[in-house]
Design a protein around this motif. Sequence first.
Motif, short mmCIF file in Angstrom:
data_model
loop_
_atom_site.label_atom_id
_atom_site.label_comp_id
_atom_site.label_asym_id
_atom_site.label_seq_id
_atom_site.Cartn_x
_atom_site.Cartn_y
_atom_site.Cartn_z
N ASN A 98 53.99 90.03 -66.17
CA ASN A 98 53.26 91.29 -66.24
C ASN A 98 54.20 92.49 -66.09
OD1 ASN A 98 50.71 92.97 -66.02
ND2 ASN A 98 51.64 93.42 -64.03
N ARG A 99 55.27 92.27 -65.37
CA ARG A 99 56.26 93.33 -65.14
C ARG A 99 57.61 92.69 -64.98
NH1 ARG A 99 56.91 96.54 -59.46
NH2 ARG A 99 58.45 98.11 -60.08
N ASP A 104 63.32 95.32 -82.32
CA ASP A 104 63.85 94.56 -81.20
C ASP A 104 64.99 93.66 -81.67
OD1 ASP A 104 62.87 91.96 -82.11
OD2 ASP A 104 60.88 92.56 -81.44
N ARG A 142 65.84 91.04 -70.13
CA ARG A 142 64.61 91.57 -69.54
C ARG A 142 63.53 91.77 -70.60
NH1 ARG A 142 68.44 94.32 -66.14
NH2 ARG A 142 68.54 96.11 -67.56
N ALA A 143 63.93 92.34 -71.75
CA ALA A 143 62.96 92.58 -72.81
C ALA A 143 62.39 91.27 -73.35
CB ALA A 143 63.62 93.38 -73.94
N TRP A 144 63.26 90.28 -73.54
CA TRP A 144 62.80 88.97 -74.03
C TRP A 144 61.84 88.34 -73.03
CZ3 TRP A 144 63.30 84.05 -72.01
CH2 TRP A 144 62.96 82.98 -72.87
N THR A 145 62.17 88.41 -71.75
CA THR A 145 61.32 87.82 -70.72
C THR A 145 59.95 88.49 -70.69
OG1 THR A 145 63.25 87.27 -69.38
CG2 THR A 145 61.13 87.37 -68.25
N ARG A 146 59.93 89.80 -70.81
CA ARG A 146 58.66 90.54 -70.74
C ARG A 146 57.80 90.33 -71.98
NH1 ARG A 146 54.38 91.91 -70.49
NH2 ARG A 146 53.41 93.86 -69.80
N GLN A 147 58.42 90.32 -73.15
CA GLN A 147 57.66 90.39 -74.39
C GLN A 147 57.56 89.07 -75.14
OE1 GLN A 147 59.72 93.48 -76.52
NE2 GLN A 147 59.46 94.95 -74.85
N MET A 148 58.47 88.12 -74.90
CA MET A 148 58.53 86.95 -75.74
C MET A 148 58.44 85.63 -75.00
SD MET A 148 61.62 88.37 -78.18
CE MET A 148 61.50 90.02 -78.89
N ARG A 176 52.31 96.41 -87.56
CA ARG A 176 51.38 97.12 -86.69
C ARG A 176 51.28 98.59 -87.08
NH1 ARG A 176 51.89 100.44 -82.49
NH2 ARG A 176 54.14 100.15 -82.37
N TYR A 198 52.06 84.45 -67.33
CA TYR A 198 52.55 85.50 -68.22
C TYR A 198 53.25 86.58 -67.39
CZ TYR A 198 49.92 83.76 -72.24
OH TYR A 198 49.45 82.99 -73.27
#
Length: 489
Positions: A384-385, A180, A367-373, A13, A382
């Motif tokens: 959202n927060r 990550d 938390r990061a895995w849940t939000r992004q993956m 990116r 999905y």
Amino acid sequence: MLERPAEMFDREREWADLSAFATDPRPGALLGVVSGRRRQGKTFLLRSLCQATGGFYFPADEAADRESLNRLGALMADHVGAPAPLAFDGWHQAIDAILGLGRERRIPVVIDEFPYLVRANPQIPSIVQNALAPLRAERDESRTALLLCGSAMSFMGRLLSGNAPLRGRAGLELVVPTLDHQLAARFWGIEDPATALMAHAIVGGTPAYRREFARDDTPAGPDDFDPWVVRTVLSPSSPLFREARYLLADEPDLRDAGLYHSVLAAIASGNSHRGGIASYLGRKSGDLAHPLTVLEDCGLVIREPDVFRDNRTAFRIAEPLVAFYHAVMRPIWSDLEHTRDTGRLWQRSRRRFVGNILGPHFEQVCRAWTRQMAGPELFGDYPNRVGSGTVNDPANRTSHEVDVAVFGLDDDNRQPLLAIGEAKWGDVMGLGHLDRLRRIRSLLAAQGRLGAGTARLACYSGAGFTSELVRIAGEDPEIVLIDVAGLYA
């Protein structure tokens, strides 16, 4: 898009954004800002961009203003093939010369470690602003894509904010993040998920820590993790040994080093709320507003609001190596510098590592895995927060910590609760953990929390689950089980 260098790991990116900026077909000079903590690969990205496009790269030093101008003139002369160094009377002339490099074609010009120049001459941002003023011939007739880069996060964050001179001038604002946990495992070449997560809890996702600092020494597996810590992070001859101290020294806004080290030590010791930090330091809670804000601006501390209580905020150290230093290394620093038996010191400190570092880090990765993956099928939509929070239990005169709270977003822009979860690194999770989540869900439903009645119950474990919990989860789609391997799937 420019062809990405074969030796570049990920950064797809970032490379795409830089490529689009450096090949923008529109007329006129452009300004971009690139920032990120040290050792993330910003210089490699920008040097690669200049090599791919024939651009000009200028690495600033900590130097007097006149010396920097002389170096810029010498390097620019080499770039254009001039027989002698270019002489600049000041930065007005130097910036116009930079714009002149793009008179015939779009060309990226990188000024790396821009804060060093501004420290010696605070007028430079205003000079750049004036050079890029609308209807100015030097700007309109140039196709220079000027990129200002820096690692001092507090400074770079202010460069385009508020009433700063360059506000509104930049067409690119790129922050190069750390890798990550999944990318970090690939980069370090660690295949065992548990080993990968433990390593990530210490060195995070900073690319340079593997190549330059650890010299490609990676833990071969679970049995090699402790020896790896001893021979790399805890070895006085390793650059990783003092890196956390240098990260703080790199930030010019951290003038009272002792105070900021103490604040970080308080957070690393488990005091995530303002009151606990104040008690640790022996100060009033109101006295911490400034140091916490400064650490947040520097990117060393992250402020996380309680998702269930608007008046409650938690603080977390953003850089794993800084957290590891304050929780594990700083209390035994003198012993680490002088002992020959580092392994014994590590075994004595390992409990602090598991309790103060590994446990909270596992929660954050969850938390990061849940939000992004995590896909929408896992929680019914999905996420959202995703955050953490505290739920009061008046009947039992207690409160419950929710490690992972997942919210969606409906058509009316409301955020229904999709799931609540508990994350345990060292515990085999069973029916007791499930019952606790059910109790919390009932409390949230009684409070009228949107979606609480149907929220799924998620168990994240680093040690696995009892057979009974696995059996029940297989029969009940409202129960979600995620192990360490799942976080790396």
